[in-house]
Design a protein around this motif. Structure first.
Motif, PDB file in Angstrom:
ATOM      1  N   LEU A   1       0.821  -1.204   0.000  1.00 52.15           N
ATOM      2  CA  LEU A   1       0.000   0.000   0.000  1.00 52.15           C
ATOM      3  C   LEU A   1       0.858   1.258   0.000  1.00 52.15           C
ATOM      4  N   GLN A   2       1.979   1.187   0.742  1.00 54.52           N
ATOM      5  CA  GLN A   2       2.826   2.367   0.817  1.00 54.52           C
ATOM      6  C   GLN A   2       3.720   2.531  -0.403  1.00 54.52           C
ATOM      7  N   PHE A   3       4.054   1.423  -1.045  1.00 54.03           N
ATOM      8  CA  PHE A   3       5.007   1.491  -2.146  1.00 54.03           C
ATOM      9  C   PHE A   3       4.382   2.004  -3.437  1.00 54.03           C
ATOM     10  N   VAL A   4       3.199   1.471  -3.731  1.00 51.60           N
ATOM     11  CA  VAL A   4       2.548   1.764  -5.014  1.00 51.60           C
ATOM     12  C   VAL A   4       2.218   3.244  -5.155  1.00 51.60           C
ATOM     13  N   ASP A   5       2.344   3.773  -6.374  1.00 57.33           N
ATOM     14  CA  ASP A   5       2.028   5.169  -6.657  1.00 57.33           C
ATOM     15  C   ASP A   5       0.510   5.317  -6.798  1.00 57.33           C
ATOM     16  N   LYS A   6      -0.112   5.915  -5.782  1.00 57.52           N
ATOM     17  CA  LYS A   6      -1.570   5.878  -5.718  1.00 57.52           C
ATOM     18  C   LYS A   6      -2.265   7.164  -6.130  1.00 57.52           C
ATOM     19  N   GLY A   7      -1.565   8.275  -6.077  1.00 57.10           N
ATOM     20  CA  GLY A   7      -2.264   9.539  -6.291  1.00 57.10           C
ATOM     21  C   GLY A   7      -3.071   9.899  -5.046  1.00 57.10           C
ATOM     22  N   GLU A   8      -4.195  10.531  -5.242  1.00 65.25           N
ATOM     23  CA  GLU A   8      -4.933  11.080  -4.108  1.00 65.25           C
ATOM     24  C   GLU A   8      -5.955  10.124  -3.509  1.00 65.25           C
ATOM     25  N   GLU A   9      -6.388   9.125  -4.341  1.00 59.77           N
ATOM     26  CA  GLU A   9      -7.546   8.336  -3.911  1.00 59.77           C
ATOM     27  C   GLU A   9      -7.287   7.475  -2.674  1.00 59.77           C
ATOM     28  N   LYS A  10      -8.388   6.952  -2.160  1.00 56.23           N
ATOM     29  CA  LYS A  10      -8.290   6.058  -1.017  1.00 56.23           C
ATOM     30  C   LYS A  10      -8.184   4.628  -1.545  1.00 56.23           C
ATOM     31  N   TRP A  11      -7.152   3.903  -1.119  1.00 54.07           N
ATOM     32  CA  TRP A  11      -6.913   2.559  -1.633  1.00 54.07           C
ATOM     33  C   TRP A  11      -6.987   1.542  -0.515  1.00 54.07           C
TER      34      TRP A  11
ATOM     35  N   ILE B   1      16.699  -2.347 -11.989  1.00 51.08           N
ATOM     36  CA  ILE B   1      15.287  -2.124 -11.671  1.00 51.08           C
ATOM     37  C   ILE B   1      14.649  -1.453 -12.873  1.00 51.08           C
ATOM     38  N   LYS B   2      13.488  -1.940 -13.271  1.00 52.86           N
ATOM     39  CA  LYS B   2      12.804  -1.312 -14.400  1.00 52.86           C
ATOM     40  C   LYS B   2      11.570  -0.578 -13.914  1.00 52.86           C
ATOM     41  N   VAL B   3      11.425   0.646 -14.378  1.00 48.14           N
ATOM     42  CA  VAL B   3      10.309   1.476 -13.948  1.00 48.14           C
ATOM     43  C   VAL B   3       9.415   1.761 -15.147  1.00 48.14           C
ATOM     44  N   ARG B   4       8.110   1.660 -14.924  1.00 48.94           N
ATOM     45  CA  ARG B   4       7.122   1.811 -15.999  1.00 48.94           C
ATOM     46  C   ARG B   4       6.335   3.080 -15.702  1.00 48.94           C
ATOM     47  N   VAL B   5       6.403   4.054 -16.602  1.00 45.82           N
ATOM     48  CA  VAL B   5       5.803   5.355 -16.337  1.00 45.82           C
ATOM     49  C   VAL B   5       4.707   5.678 -17.359  1.00 45.82           C
ATOM     50  N   ALA B   6       3.544   6.139 -16.870  1.00 50.56           N
ATOM     51  CA  ALA B   6       2.467   6.569 -17.763  1.00 50.56           C
ATOM     52  C   ALA B   6       2.842   7.924 -18.339  1.00 50.56           C
ATOM     53  N   LEU B   7       2.751   8.073 -19.653  1.00 51.46           N
ATOM     54  CA  LEU B   7       3.145   9.340 -20.260  1.00 51.46           C
ATOM     55  C   LEU B   7       2.003  10.355 -20.276  1.00 51.46           C
ATOM     56  N   ASP B   8       0.817   9.996 -19.755  1.00 54.17           N
ATOM     57  CA  ASP B   8      -0.251  11.003 -19.699  1.00 54.17           C
ATOM     58  C   ASP B   8      -0.108  11.895 -18.472  1.00 54.17           C
ATOM     59  N   ASN B   9       0.131  11.278 -17.272  1.00 54.54           N
ATOM     60  CA  ASN B   9       0.247  12.114 -16.083  1.00 54.54           C
ATOM     61  C   ASN B   9       1.483  11.824 -15.240  1.00 54.54           C
ATOM     62  N   GLY B  10       2.346  10.950 -15.741  1.00 57.03           N
ATOM     63  CA  GLY B  10       3.579  10.679 -15.017  1.00 57.03           C
ATOM     64  C   GLY B  10       3.439   9.711 -13.857  1.00 57.03           C
ATOM     65  N   GLN B  11       2.276   9.096 -13.728  1.00 54.12           N
ATOM     66  CA  GLN B  11       2.102   8.119 -12.647  1.00 54.12           C
ATOM     67  C   GLN B  11       3.021   6.910 -12.885  1.00 54.12           C
ATOM     68  N   ILE B  12       3.575   6.384 -11.791  1.00 55.99           N
ATOM     69  CA  ILE B  12       4.429   5.202 -11.918  1.00 55.99           C
ATOM     70  C   ILE B  12       3.528   3.987 -11.962  1.00 55.99           C
ATOM     71  N   LEU B  13       3.526   3.282 -13.085  1.00 55.33           N
ATOM     72  CA  LEU B  13       2.583   2.175 -13.279  1.00 55.33           C
ATOM     73  C   LEU B  13       3.193   0.817 -12.946  1.00 55.33           C
ATOM     74  N   GLY B  14       4.468   0.820 -12.608  1.00 58.01           N
ATOM     75  CA  GLY B  14       5.026  -0.478 -12.273  1.00 58.01           C
ATOM     76  C   GLY B  14       6.506  -0.419 -12.022  1.00 58.01           C
ATOM     77  N   ILE B  15       6.953  -1.459 -11.323  1.00 61.39           N
ATOM     78  CA  ILE B  15       8.371  -1.610 -11.038  1.00 61.39           C
ATOM     79  C   ILE B  15       8.696  -3.077 -11.155  1.00 61.39           C
ATOM     80  N   GLU B  16       9.883  -3.394 -11.668  1.00 58.46           N
ATOM     81  CA  GLU B  16      10.265  -4.789 -11.797  1.00 58.46           C
ATOM     82  C   GLU B  16      11.676  -4.885 -11.249  1.00 58.46           C
ATOM     83  N   ALA B  17      11.816  -5.506 -10.073  1.00 59.97           N
ATOM     84  CA  ALA B  17      13.103  -5.474  -9.372  1.00 59.97           C
ATOM     85  C   ALA B  17      13.694  -6.859  -9.173  1.00 59.97           C
ATOM     86  N   MET B  18      13.203  -7.858  -9.934  1.00 61.15           N
ATOM     87  CA  MET B  18      13.706  -9.220  -9.763  1.00 61.15           C
ATOM     88  C   MET B  18      15.226  -9.283  -9.946  1.00 61.15           C
TER      89      MET B  18
END
Lengths: 451, 235
Positions: free
Chosen positions: A233-243, A346-363
């Motif tokens: 819950l703390q790691f994921v890029d959530k924005g403002e909403e309640k998760w 580490i690979k980071v996946r970024v949305a190009l519409d608002n810059g939200q981080i959509l994923g991380i791959e750290a295997m």
């Protein structure tokens, strides 16, 4: 026109229809038979080719045991690799339900791979050791057993008594798995024999020991489900909403993990794997679709770097990027004492519409990361540079650690060079001055690839 | 009257026969190479048939690209404003509706993270994902893609993406042709791309199966790593 001749009409029509259906059925059957024969011939060819290649393989392995001149060795080992690769290609064409030939396949991969390893050693002036010789002898013996089995089957296959089409159907119905015999063909038995062969450990990517590598970046205490939910819950890029976070079971893979689904109430979930030991994020993935592109790649890269820093991965440098469907992927490698550590990725996946981080791959990072003892370079940058062909235009150089196929690490200089407008990366071992690897950099409209 | 019925019936029968005949001939396949004077084979038959249908060719569709076919192709090209060289290249075949092969960008294995990354590979992978996991949740799609890529990296399977996908009986949707009937959805394409970029929700699985379908007992002896949607993943 009599009444009776009217009565005959349906009969005539019926008869005609019958003839037509018959004709249709006949042609259908003919074309089916035709196709089946063609298919059967293809299988036949693959099988006979397999048998030929394995026979040659056995002979070559025997020669490899006998030979002791470097020149001969080089030729024989590269021939072994060729034959093994060809045999594997043929094996992959046989109609066998899935588990059937995995061990045989692995054997062929290993033979080719092992020969390649020996070849590389030879090219560096190192003769095969006693241990190598023993392994070669072991492989030769196995090739002999495999060859013998195949030759037995070949008799039936060459007679034409064996119907591959039917065999395929049987395999489909999984009868083959139960090991029922059809003619003298019993590839399942072959596979069982192969399974009894001892494992092979050597310095190549298909060596058996590499299947059971332990993650080096995982340390610390076991975390509970509850804790894992909080971490996700703390790691994921959530924005403002309640998760909220929901526990989704255990994952029993390379790094045992808790699977957590985090989601805003009612929406599609973001999945995340948290390592049971240490509570590290292995990956998370937000499946949201991105329709627009408002950010430049540079802006997105900045977002990705900031995200990593905020999640405790501060010492990372970007290495590679690609853009697909309005999503940017950035690779970051660990940086220690100004040496770029490529295996810790580490690979980071970024949305190009608002810059939200959509994923991380750290295997990759978790499998290999540990503080490293970086040795003093024994070769200076200038010396290393002299190892590069003088016609090439060297543009940049830095110190890196690169992974080998066998998960070992080499301390190198990385030189960026140009030849005819094409970029290459050349790696020179910082301890021995040897050239270790050459990669070609391909610039595509969507990103830079190295190969 | 009697005679007329006879004629009607023969006509009907003939019509049926002809339509059967035509139907039999309609196994149209994609032509993916240029045809020219001297070419032979079923592709040439298709070309001749098409030219015949359009009234450019009067000879027999015999599968031999000779002088008549050459002249017919030239005539067609002139009419269509294509360079009239008598060679049925991609442009001409496309104008005839015979060219369906996709032009592929040169395939190469980049050493990014997963060994595959060109467009053709992504599309192929996406097709299999669509065929095998079209109705699965997104992460289940990525997982199926990851299993396929894990196989290419394992010594137990063929070492290329093509080899793994087209290994006989390896994937149901490839065996029954489903992969070619549906174009991959945007989600399947995205999942393929994520799998290629390293996401692996199965953590190294080499097999997946749907327990609701009949599967061999053997499969249950695998070590299960995870379940996603309808699929079980294991090694």
């Amino acid at each position: 026109m009599t009444k009776r001749s009217y009565m005959a009409v349906p009969f005539v029509l019926g008869a005609l229809l019958l003839i037509l259906t018959g004709y249709w059925g006949y042609t259908q059957n003919e074309s089916r038979k035709n196709l089946q024969t063609n298919l059967g011939n293809r299988y036949q060819m693959a099988f006979l080719d397999l048998s030929t290649h394995v026979e040659k393989l056995q002979v070559l392995l025997a020669k490899g045991l006998v030979s002791s001149s470097p020149e001969q060795d080089l030729v024989i080992f590269s021939d072994i690799r060729n034959e093994a690769t060809s045999a594997q290609g043929d094996l992959g064409q046989l109609p066998l339900a899935n588990p059937a030939l995995t061990r045989t396949n692995q054997y062929l991969s290993q033979v080719g791979d092992f020969a390649y390893t020996l070849n590389k050693q030879r090219a560096r002036g190192k003769a095969p050791t006693d241990e190598d010789w023993d392994k070669l002898a072991q492989l030769q013996e196995q090739a002999g057993a495999l060859n013998q089995e195949l030759k037995k089957m070949e008799v039936t296959v060459a007679d034409g008594a064996f119907n591959w089409g039917e065999f395929r159907r049987e395999a489909n119905e999984e009868l083959a798995v139960k090991g029922r015999k059809r003619g003298q063909i019993n590839l399942v038995k072959l596979e069982r024999n192969m399974e009894q062969f001892p494992v092979l450990i050597y310095d190549g990517p298909f060596s058996d020991h590499l299947e059971r590598v332990k993650p080096r970046g995982i340390k610390g205490k076991v975390v509970s489900r509850e804790k894992a939910r909080n971490i996700a819950l703390q790691f994921v890029d959530k924005g403002e909403e309640k998760w909220q976070a929901v526990y989704r079971g255990k994952v029993n893979g390379k790094i045992p993990a808790h699977r957590i689904e985090v989601k805003p109430t009612g929406a599609a979930g973001v999945f995340a794997d948290i390592s049971i030991q240490g509570g590290k994020i292995i990956w998370f993935l937000n499946p949201r679709t991105v329709d627009k592109e408002n950010l430049t790649m540079e802006q997105a890269r900045q977002k990705a770097a900031n995200f990593l820093t905020s999640r405790g991965y501060g010492k990372m440098a970007p290495t590679y990027s690609v853009k697909q469907q309005n999503i940017a992927y950035f690779s970051f490698a660990y940086l220690q004492d100004n040496v770029l550590v490529y295996p810790d990725l580490i690979k980071v996946r970024v949305a190009l519409d608002n810059g939200q981080i959509l994923g991380i791959e750290a295997m990759g990072y978790l499998m290999s990361h540990a503080p490293r003892k970086i040795p003093e370079a024994k070769v200076s940058r200038e010396q290393a540079r002299t190892m590069i062909h003088p016609r090439l235009d060297v543009q940049a150089a830095r110190m890196v650690i690169i992974p080998t196929e066998t998960l070992k690490e080499i301390f190198c200089y990385e030189f960026k060079v140009m030849l005819n407008g094409q970029q290459f990366l050349i790696y020179i071992n910082a301890l021995t001055g040897q050239q270790e690897k050459i990669l070609e950099v391909i610039d595509t409209p969507n990103g830079t690839l190295t190969m | 009257m009697k005679k007329r019925i006879g004629i009607i019936i023969t006509g009907l029968a003939l019509g049926l026969l002809i339509s059967f005949g035509v139907w039999q001939n309609q196994e149209v396949t994609a032509i993916s190479q240029s045809l020219y004077w001297g070419s032979k084979g079923p592709n040439v038959v298709q070309l001749q048939q098409k030219l015949k249908d359009w009234g450019f060719y009067r000879g027999k569709a015999d599968g031999v690209y000779g002088a008549d076919t050459f002249a017919a192709v030239k005539k067609f090209q002139q009419r269509k404003g294509i360079k009239a060289d008598g060679v049925a290249g991609p442009g001409t075949l496309k104008a005839l509706g015979l060219w369906t092969a996709e032009t592929r960008t040169t395939a190469r294995k980049p050493g990014t993270s997963r060994g595959v990354s060109n467009r053709g590979d992504i599309t192929l992978l996406a097709r299999v994902i669509q065929g095998e996991a079209g109705a699965e949740p997104y992460i289940g799609k990525v997982a199926v893609g990851a299993v396929i890529l894990n196989r290419t990296e394992s010594g137990k399977f063929p070492d290329s993406l093509n080899g793994v996908i087209f290994q006989p009986l390896a994937f149901e949707s490839v065996s029954n042709g489903l992969v070619w009937r549906h174009t991959p959805s945007a989600d399947s394409l995205k999942a393929a791309q994520d799998a290629i970029n390293g996401y692996d929700p199965t953590q190294g699985a080499l097999f997946f199966w749907n327990p609701a379908k009949p599967v061999s007992r053997w499969i249950w002896s695998r070590t299960i790593s995870t379940r996603i949607g309808k699929h079980v993943f294991g090694n």
